[in-house]
Design a protein around this motif. Structure first.
Motif, mmCIF file in Angstrom:
data_model
loop_
_atom_site.group_PDB
_atom_site.id
_atom_site.type_symbol
_atom_site.label_atom_id
_atom_site.label_comp_id
_atom_site.label_asym_id
_atom_site.label_seq_id
_atom_site.Cartn_x
_atom_site.Cartn_y
_atom_site.Cartn_z
ATOM 1 N N ASP A 1 0.840 -1.182 0.000
ATOM 2 C CA ASP A 1 0.000 0.000 0.000
ATOM 3 C C ASP A 1 0.885 1.246 0.000
ATOM 4 O O ASP A 1 1.832 1.351 0.786
ATOM 5 C CB ASP A 1 -0.890 -0.041 1.247
ATOM 6 C CG ASP A 1 -1.797 1.159 1.336
ATOM 7 O OD1 ASP A 1 -1.407 2.112 2.047
ATOM 8 O OD2 ASP A 1 -2.863 1.142 0.710
ATOM 9 N N ALA A 2 0.597 2.205 -0.877
ATOM 10 C CA ALA A 2 1.388 3.435 -0.965
ATOM 11 C C ALA A 2 1.376 4.197 0.353
ATOM 12 O O ALA A 2 2.382 4.785 0.756
ATOM 13 C CB ALA A 2 0.868 4.323 -2.093
ATOM 14 N N GLY A 3 0.266 4.167 1.051
ATOM 15 C CA GLY A 3 0.168 4.837 2.347
ATOM 16 C C GLY A 3 1.110 4.219 3.371
ATOM 17 O O GLY A 3 1.700 4.921 4.189
ATOM 18 N N LEU A 4 1.255 2.908 3.300
ATOM 19 C CA LEU A 4 2.163 2.211 4.211
ATOM 20 C C LEU A 4 3.616 2.612 3.944
ATOM 21 O O LEU A 4 4.391 2.846 4.871
ATOM 22 C CB LEU A 4 2.004 0.697 4.061
ATOM 23 C CG LEU A 4 2.894 -0.176 4.934
ATOM 24 C CD1 LEU A 4 2.625 0.078 6.411
ATOM 25 C CD2 LEU A 4 2.658 -1.644 4.596
ATOM 26 N N THR A 5 3.959 2.731 2.673
ATOM 27 C CA THR A 5 5.317 3.152 2.302
ATOM 28 C C THR A 5 5.601 4.559 2.820
ATOM 29 O O THR A 5 6.665 4.820 3.388
ATOM 30 C CB THR A 5 5.495 3.095 0.772
ATOM 31 O OG1 THR A 5 5.232 1.760 0.326
ATOM 32 C CG2 THR A 5 6.902 3.489 0.366
ATOM 33 N N GLU A 6 4.650 5.457 2.656
ATOM 34 C CA GLU A 6 4.808 6.826 3.162
ATOM 35 C C GLU A 6 4.921 6.839 4.681
ATOM 36 O O GLU A 6 5.746 7.559 5.249
ATOM 37 C CB GLU A 6 3.624 7.700 2.723
ATOM 38 C CG GLU A 6 3.627 8.050 1.256
ATOM 39 C CD GLU A 6 4.757 8.983 0.870
ATOM 40 O OE1 GLU A 6 5.069 9.918 1.651
ATOM 41 O OE2 GLU A 6 5.332 8.773 -0.204
ATOM 42 N N ALA A 7 4.085 6.056 5.337
ATOM 43 C CA ALA A 7 4.108 5.996 6.800
ATOM 44 C C ALA A 7 5.445 5.450 7.293
ATOM 45 O O ALA A 7 6.005 5.962 8.274
ATOM 46 C CB ALA A 7 2.953 5.140 7.312
ATOM 47 N N LEU A 8 5.957 4.430 6.635
ATOM 48 C CA LEU A 8 7.249 3.865 7.013
ATOM 49 C C LEU A 8 8.354 4.898 6.855
ATOM 50 O O LEU A 8 9.205 5.060 7.733
ATOM 51 C CB LEU A 8 7.566 2.617 6.183
ATOM 52 C CG LEU A 8 8.949 1.994 6.422
ATOM 53 C CD1 LEU A 8 9.108 1.547 7.865
ATOM 54 C CD2 LEU A 8 9.167 0.837 5.452
ATOM 55 N N SER A 9 8.339 5.612 5.756
ATOM 56 C CA SER A 9 9.348 6.643 5.520
ATOM 57 C C SER A 9 9.298 7.714 6.605
ATOM 58 O O SER A 9 10.330 8.133 7.145
ATOM 59 C CB SER A 9 9.143 7.259 4.137
ATOM 60 O OG SER A 9 10.091 8.272 3.913
ATOM 61 N N SER A 10 8.110 8.155 6.934
ATOM 62 C CA SER A 10 7.937 9.165 7.968
ATOM 63 C C SER A 10 8.413 8.648 9.325
ATOM 64 O O SER A 10 9.093 9.352 10.074
ATOM 65 C CB SER A 10 6.459 9.569 8.033
ATOM 66 O OG SER A 10 6.248 10.494 9.060
ATOM 67 N N TYR A 11 8.057 7.416 9.637
ATOM 68 C CA TYR A 11 8.461 6.798 10.899
ATOM 69 C C TYR A 11 9.988 6.678 10.977
ATOM 70 O O TYR A 11 10.591 7.011 12.005
ATOM 71 C CB TYR A 11 7.787 5.438 11.044
ATOM 72 C CG TYR A 11 8.098 4.723 12.330
ATOM 73 C CD1 TYR A 11 7.785 5.302 13.562
ATOM 74 C CD2 TYR A 11 8.686 3.463 12.323
ATOM 75 C CE1 TYR A 11 8.063 4.635 14.752
ATOM 76 C CE2 TYR A 11 8.967 2.805 13.502
ATOM 77 C CZ TYR A 11 8.656 3.393 14.713
ATOM 78 O OH TYR A 11 8.942 2.746 15.885
ATOM 79 N N LEU A 12 10.610 6.242 9.897
ATOM 80 C CA LEU A 12 12.070 6.116 9.884
ATOM 81 C C LEU A 12 12.752 7.474 10.032
ATOM 82 O O LEU A 12 13.781 7.585 10.707
ATOM 83 C CB LEU A 12 12.539 5.406 8.607
ATOM 84 C CG LEU A 12 12.231 3.915 8.542
ATOM 85 C CD1 LEU A 12 12.603 3.359 7.179
ATOM 86 C CD2 LEU A 12 12.944 3.160 9.650
ATOM 87 N N ASP A 13 12.173 8.511 9.432
ATOM 88 C CA ASP A 13 12.714 9.866 9.609
ATOM 89 C C ASP A 13 12.724 10.251 11.087
ATOM 90 O O ASP A 13 13.707 10.803 11.590
ATOM 91 C CB ASP A 13 11.897 10.898 8.826
ATOM 92 C CG ASP A 13 12.244 10.958 7.362
ATOM 93 O OD1 ASP A 13 13.340 10.487 6.978
ATOM 94 O OD2 ASP A 13 11.424 11.479 6.585
ATOM 95 N N ARG A 14 11.634 9.967 11.779
ATOM 96 C CA ARG A 14 11.559 10.309 13.206
ATOM 97 C C ARG A 14 12.586 9.518 14.016
ATOM 98 O O ARG A 14 13.250 10.071 14.899
ATOM 99 C CB ARG A 14 10.144 10.080 13.740
ATOM 100 C CG ARG A 14 9.131 11.080 13.176
ATOM 101 C CD ARG A 14 7.794 11.066 13.923
ATOM 102 N NE ARG A 14 7.170 9.767 14.040
ATOM 103 C CZ ARG A 14 6.340 9.229 13.142
ATOM 104 N NH1 ARG A 14 6.059 9.882 12.030
ATOM 105 N NH2 ARG A 14 5.796 8.049 13.346
ATOM 106 N N ILE A 15 12.743 8.243 13.708
ATOM 107 C CA ILE A 15 13.712 7.412 14.424
ATOM 108 C C ILE A 15 15.136 7.911 14.165
ATOM 109 O O ILE A 15 15.949 8.007 15.084
ATOM 110 C CB ILE A 15 13.567 5.924 14.024
ATOM 111 C CG1 ILE A 15 12.256 5.369 14.572
ATOM 112 C CG2 ILE A 15 14.747 5.105 14.530
ATOM 113 C CD1 ILE A 15 11.959 3.959 14.107
ATOM 114 N N VAL A 16 15.434 8.219 12.923
ATOM 115 C CA VAL A 16 16.768 8.730 12.578
ATOM 116 C C VAL A 16 17.056 10.013 13.347
ATOM 117 O O VAL A 16 18.139 10.181 13.919
ATOM 118 C CB VAL A 16 16.889 8.958 11.053
ATOM 119 C CG1 VAL A 16 18.092 9.809 10.706
ATOM 120 C CG2 VAL A 16 16.948 7.627 10.327
ATOM 121 N N ASN A 17 16.098 10.925 13.366
ATOM 122 C CA ASN A 17 16.294 12.190 14.081
ATOM 123 C C ASN A 17 16.506 11.962 15.577
ATOM 124 O O ASN A 17 17.346 12.623 16.194
ATOM 125 C CB ASN A 17 15.133 13.148 13.830
ATOM 126 C CG ASN A 17 15.154 13.683 12.415
ATOM 127 O OD1 ASN A 17 16.203 13.838 11.807
ATOM 128 N ND2 ASN A 17 13.991 13.949 11.869
#
Length: 144
Positions: free
Chosen positions: A117-133
């Motif tokens: 799901d495209a929404g899942l891909t976007e959510a994962l990217s956003s989540y990984l950004d927060r973890i990286v920060n």
């Protein structure tokens, strides 16, 4: 080892293997692609800015940049605002390979997200950004 950390580590290594295999004819490494991508967005970045963006030490950036210069992908020029810094500029050779680099990266992303799901891909990217920060913040505090 933390399962998420292990998964991310494996994914990064597999992505690098894929890039190195797919780009053999272009003579560009996975690390060089990262730096080129940043320069495609903003030509004239300094080595220090790349080190900061990718959270790597300046010596590692200097080694990679030197190889990129030897390959004719970039030129280094003194920063007029700070003579101790070098700005990095794309060469015509680097500009010409941009479409191929993008095609290979897009193909990888399509393979990895196929049937997702495209929404899942976007959510994962956003989540990984927060973890990286958070990770960067924790390690910066530790270094102080």
């Amino acid at each position: 080892m933390n399962i998420i950390g292990k998964q991310i580590n494996i994914l990064v290594r597999q992505f690098n293997l894929y890039l190195n295999h797919e780009l053999t004819g272009l003579n560009v490494s996975a690390t060089e692609i990262l730096y080129l991508a940043s320069l495609y967005k903003e030509d004239g970045l300094t080595q220090d800015e790349l080190a900061s963006e990718y959270v790597v030490d300046k010596a590692a950036v200097a080694r990679t940049v030197s190889k990129m210069e030897d390959k004719g992908l970039i030129t280094r020029k003194d920063n007029p605002k700070n003579r101790r810094q070098k700005q990095l500029f794309l060469t015509e050779k680097a500009r010409k390979i941009k479409p191929e680099l993008k095609k290979v990266q897009d193909r990888w992303l399509k393979i990895m997200t196929e049937d997702e799901d495209a929404g899942l891909t976007e959510a994962l990217s956003s989540y990984l950004d927060r973890i990286v920060n958070r990770a960067i913040s924790v390690n910066q505090k530790e270094a102080e």
